[in-house]
Design an enzyme around this catalytic site. Structure first.
Site, short mmCIF file in Angstrom:
data_model
loop_
_atom_site.label_atom_id
_atom_site.label_comp_id
_atom_site.label_asym_id
_atom_site.label_seq_id
_atom_site.Cartn_x
_atom_site.Cartn_y
_atom_site.Cartn_z
N GLY A 239 0.78 -1.23 0.00
CA GLY A 239 0.00 0.00 0.00
C GLY A 239 0.81 1.28 0.00
O GLY A 239 0.23 2.36 -0.05
N GLU A 274 4.51 -6.39 1.40
CA GLU A 274 3.95 -6.73 0.08
C GLU A 274 3.77 -5.49 -0.79
O GLU A 274 2.65 -5.16 -1.20
CB GLU A 274 2.58 -7.40 0.28
CG GLU A 274 2.64 -8.66 1.11
CD GLU A 274 1.25 -9.18 1.48
OE1 GLU A 274 0.25 -8.45 1.27
OE2 GLU A 274 1.17 -10.30 1.98
N GLY A 276 3.53 -3.20 -4.03
CA GLY A 276 3.30 -3.37 -5.47
C GLY A 276 3.59 -2.04 -6.14
O GLY A 276 4.64 -1.81 -6.72
N ARG A 277 2.63 -1.12 -5.98
CA ARG A 277 2.71 0.20 -6.62
C ARG A 277 4.02 0.94 -6.32
O ARG A 277 4.56 1.60 -7.20
CB ARG A 277 1.54 1.03 -6.09
CG ARG A 277 1.41 2.38 -6.69
CD ARG A 277 0.34 3.20 -5.95
NE ARG A 277 -0.73 2.45 -5.40
CZ ARG A 277 -1.97 2.39 -5.90
NH1 ARG A 277 -2.27 3.09 -6.97
NH2 ARG A 277 -2.90 1.67 -5.32
N ARG A 313 -7.86 3.49 -14.26
CA ARG A 313 -7.79 4.21 -12.97
C ARG A 313 -8.50 5.58 -12.98
O ARG A 313 -9.18 5.90 -12.01
CB ARG A 313 -6.33 4.37 -12.51
CG ARG A 313 -5.61 3.03 -12.32
CD ARG A 313 -4.29 3.16 -11.57
NE ARG A 313 -4.50 3.40 -10.16
CZ ARG A 313 -4.36 4.55 -9.55
NH1 ARG A 313 -3.97 5.61 -10.24
NH2 ARG A 313 -4.59 4.67 -8.27
N CYS A 342 -17.07 4.08 -26.33
CA CYS A 342 -18.43 4.64 -26.41
C CYS A 342 -19.02 4.98 -25.04
O CYS A 342 -20.13 4.58 -24.72
CB CYS A 342 -19.31 3.59 -27.08
SG CYS A 342 -19.23 2.02 -26.21
N TYR A 371 -1.18 -1.15 -11.76
CA TYR A 371 -2.62 -1.20 -12.00
C TYR A 371 -2.99 -0.51 -13.32
O TYR A 371 -4.02 0.14 -13.43
CB TYR A 371 -3.39 -0.61 -10.80
CG TYR A 371 -2.96 -1.26 -9.50
CD1 TYR A 371 -3.33 -2.58 -9.23
CD2 TYR A 371 -2.15 -0.61 -8.58
CE1 TYR A 371 -2.90 -3.21 -8.07
CE2 TYR A 371 -1.72 -1.23 -7.42
CZ TYR A 371 -2.09 -2.54 -7.18
OH TYR A 371 -1.66 -3.16 -6.04
#
Ligand code: LLP
Length: 416
Positions: A239, A274, A276-277, A313, A342, A371
């Site tokens: 996080g 953990e 990620g980002r 996002r 569309c 992401y």
């Protein structure tokens, strides 16, 4: 340091011109910097060195095999959230004993696969899941190592869709019920209680929620450590936030470490993380070409060839991504950057001051490494973009662009 800089007025990914890459590979195109991935991994490992954490890279943020492999080569493990991600991690060469498996809905098949692979531990999100893992492990004559994911009810101050450690979220076992869940786990033959897990949400821009959550789980960790010989791991989740705009300071790994290390030291457990980002977010950009400039009486629209199917996002979380021209310009305009899908929700920026561009120009959407591609879809039967990785002046296509043939593969028309 950013891996994406202007040289001679043209945006470069490390030593490679983004313009050249877009011409060779087409657009929309995801470009990843290998050195940025490694620098971020090392910065976090260095800040947390006093507790020598196991870093399980959250592959949901970017699960390209080349990205996983780059980090595995640095010593990273993997945090996976599905059988598919476990398969990817193994394909990329992550040793099974460096893999942890989270998620509220693990199926029997996924559990069996993880038990066969003998992963490090499952992070377990409910009592019925504990019973299912125990049952499958017993049937297979194996032991399932488990860390119960405890929901500490701390506000991570992030978007409501990506906040996971509050009492009303579906994740983890409420702290008030955690003791009961551990008792249940200890009664199961097929299980070994390996530790405790928490993950508060993402992106988190301040270390305070982590420190608060640690204070809350500390007494439970202390008593489990005393009473259960196999209880050795404390996984504090991911996080950690990054900067999505020039005026937003990222979560500094040293500040993060300063806030969490005292409690981690006291506990003396093996620490897991953990991220990620933090590792992948600013290691990637999405390059797109302007198709049309459309002026209507109210607004100017830059219509590009990337869309919400490539980067979800902005519409999903109202997320801000900087958008810069691949060739630097002085002039600016106010308007929206939109895709060809569309839906009015198909935008990358709304009402923003942007560098002036013309039809045919290239733009880069920044901070798209986490992401981004992983949340891409085939909506409007649009093939997913190609992904390339750059290392110095080297370039590798790490995922080919999907073709129209790819998109209809596997479909059948009934004879009737
Ligand atoms: N560990 C667990 C158990 C997680 O659920 C997550 C993210 C992570 C680690 C990694 O979080 P990170 O370090 O990457 O922030 N699609 C959203 C983010 C959803 C995150 C879900 N879980 C977005 O685009 O912002």
């Amino acid at each position: 340091m950013s891996a994406f800089t202007y040289r001679g007025g043209v945006l470069h990914a490390e030593d490679v011109s983004v313009e050249t890459l877009a011409e060779e590979q087409g657009t929309p195109l995801y470009i990843y910097s290998r050195s940025h991935l490694i620098e971020q991994y090392k910065a976090l490992a260095a800040a947390m060195k006093p507790v020598k954490p196991s870093i399980y890279f959250a592959i949901k943020s970017n699960s390209n095999l080349a990205v996983i492999r780059t980090l595995a080569d640095q010593g990273a493990g993997a945090d996976v959230v599905s059988g598919g991600e476990l398969y990817r991690a193994r394909q990329a060469g992550v040793p099974a004993d460096r893999i942890v498996f989270a998620g509220v809905g693990k199926t029997a098949e996924e559990i069996d696969y993880a038990l066969r692979e003998d992963i490090k531990f499952f992070t377990v999100e409910s009592e019925p899941e504990l019973e299912r893992i125990a049952g499958r492990a017993k049937a297979m004559g194996r032991i399932g190592r488990v860390a119960i994911r405890v929901n500490p009810d701390v506000d991570p101050h992030t978007h409501k869709y990506t906040s996971t450690g509050k009492a009303e979220n579906k994740f983890g076992v409420d702290l008030t019920r955690a003791e009961r869940a551990y008792e249940l786990a200890l009664r199961q033959d097929g299980l070994e209680v390996a530790g405790l897990h928490m993950h508060l949400g993402s992106p988190i821009m301040s270390p305070t929620p982590y420190a608060e959550a640690l204070e809350k789980v500390k007494p439970l960790c202390e008593s489990l450590k005393r009473e259960v010989e196999t209880f050795r791991h404390l996984d504090i989740g991911g996080g950690l936030g990054i900067s999505y705009s020039p005026d937003q300071a990222p979560l500094n790994p040293r500040d993060f470490a300063a806030a969490v290390l005292p409690a981690l030291h006291d506990l003396g457990l093996k620490v897991g993380m953990e991220p990620g980002r933090f590792i992948t977010g600013n290691a990637g950009i999405l390059v797109t070409r302007v198709q049309y400039i459309k002026d209507n009486p109210f607004k100017k629209f830059v219509i590009v060839d990337a869309a919400m199917n490539d980067l979800l996002r902005p519409p999903l979380y109202d997320a801000h991504h900087e958008i810069v021209p691949v060739r630097q310009t002085e002039e600016t305009f106010f308007g929206d950057v939109v895709g060809p899908i569309c839906e009015s929700g198909d935008f990358m920026a709304q009402g923003r001051e942007l560098s002036a561009v013309d039809q045919g120009d290239l733009m880069a959407i920044l901070s798209a490494g986490a992401y981004g591609f992983v949340m891409a879809s085939n909506y409007n039967t649009r093939g997913r973009a190609a992904e390339v990785m750059v290392s110095g002046d080297r370039v590798e296509v790490v995922r080919e662009r999907e073709t129209w043939e790819d998109l209809v593969r596997g479909e059948r028309m009934p004879e009737w």
